[in-house]
Write a protein that holds these residues in place. Sequence first.
Motif, mmCIF file in Angstrom:
data_model
loop_
_atom_site.group_PDB
_atom_site.id
_atom_site.type_symbol
_atom_site.label_atom_id
_atom_site.label_comp_id
_atom_site.label_asym_id
_atom_site.label_seq_id
_atom_site.Cartn_x
_atom_site.Cartn_y
_atom_site.Cartn_z
ATOM 1 N N ILE A 1 0.835 -1.192 0.000
ATOM 2 C CA ILE A 1 0.000 0.000 0.000
ATOM 3 C C ILE A 1 0.871 1.244 0.000
ATOM 4 O O ILE A 1 2.028 1.212 0.430
ATOM 5 C CB ILE A 1 -0.969 0.022 1.205
ATOM 6 N N LEU A 2 0.294 2.354 -0.472
ATOM 7 C CA LEU A 2 1.056 3.584 -0.618
ATOM 8 C C LEU A 2 1.023 4.461 0.622
ATOM 9 O O LEU A 2 1.839 5.383 0.755
ATOM 10 C CB LEU A 2 0.519 4.374 -1.817
ATOM 11 N N ASP A 3 0.123 4.185 1.542
ATOM 12 C CA ASP A 3 -0.107 5.064 2.691
ATOM 13 C C ASP A 3 1.137 5.277 3.552
ATOM 14 O O ASP A 3 1.322 6.355 4.116
ATOM 15 C CB ASP A 3 -1.217 4.487 3.578
ATOM 16 N N VAL A 4 1.975 4.245 3.659
ATOM 17 C CA VAL A 4 3.093 4.291 4.606
ATOM 18 C C VAL A 4 4.177 5.273 4.173
ATOM 19 O O VAL A 4 4.701 6.034 4.989
ATOM 20 C CB VAL A 4 3.707 2.885 4.794
ATOM 21 N N ARG A 5 4.514 5.306 2.890
ATOM 22 C CA ARG A 5 5.677 6.086 2.446
ATOM 23 C C ARG A 5 5.358 7.127 1.378
ATOM 24 O O ARG A 5 6.270 7.735 0.815
ATOM 25 C CB ARG A 5 6.770 5.135 1.950
ATOM 26 N N THR A 6 4.081 7.332 1.081
ATOM 27 C CA THR A 6 3.706 8.389 0.140
ATOM 28 C C THR A 6 2.516 9.157 0.698
ATOM 29 O O THR A 6 1.934 8.777 1.718
ATOM 30 C CB THR A 6 3.321 7.814 -1.244
#
Length: 323
Positions: free
Chosen positions: A88-93
């Motif tokens: 998923i993109l939530d962690v680092r973007t």
Amino acid sequence: MVIEMILAAFLGCYVVSSLILFKFPMLLHKKKDVKFVCRHISHRGGAGENYENTISAFRHAVEVGTDMLELDCQLTLDGQVVVSHDSILDVRTESKGAISEYKYEELPLIREQVPIDFMPGTTFSGKSDDRRFPLLEETFQLFPNLPINIDIKTNNNELISKVSNLVKKYNREHITVWGNMKDEVTQKCYKENPNMCLLFSAQRVCLMLLQLYTGLLPFMPLKETHLEVFMPVQMMRIYSKNFGEKWWYSVIAKIANTLLIRRSLFEHLSKRGIQTYLWVMNSEEDFRSAFEAGATGVMTDYPTKLRAFLDSNPQYTQDHKLS
């Protein structure tokens, strides 16, 4: 009485045979023909010194003199194999959702500040403009002769097939390791391409330890070529705040460490051509502990720090050779 004597004789022969084969496994097994030996492995390219899993991180690690890049793969909506640890993109973007929901050209840049997973409370914030997710193919093109360790992060048949096809396309089956902690994924990798070097899954590590302490390991064939494990006491130290002050966690970690981190085990595997990497080690104390335990190599977020340590301690590149 006769039965007891027969059983005692059988047990004696079993114990003696196990001990001999543990010391001299090549009496029974053919040594694996791994084409490289790695002491210095850069975890996600060196997540403590650059934006993880980016081309700039990989370039820096190579400039420092790493022996191997470790990276992770995901599949985009348009079927591109992209280098990323998180699905998923939530962690680092700044975006949300899964990478598999985006076409490659739609993927956002990595945040300017990102957490370093194995250094809780620490973030990396760099000046590099290279914060994009690279393609695995691009990485192969830029580093054609460097061993690469691929963690197949998602149980996806298409992803496994495409990674294998890219490895074949760039003629790097002999210098690529792949697999996952999940046994189902690793088994699929082996079935897809048995010519590539293979990691032990967590399940297979547990089975190997069971075989070790029952004396069966010297008799058993192993299809894997690389054992990647963490040091339980080190992980306990890193994540102690997450476990609170319950004393039995520390006891469990020490017992697990005693069972798993054994020089005799690593030497046995080495004689069979299997390399052992300890991860993720980020201090000189960790580096020293890993090599003293007989590990072939160390995986780190800080490739510059590990290079300086190895340069200052050449005994760990000279004395710990594969048998």
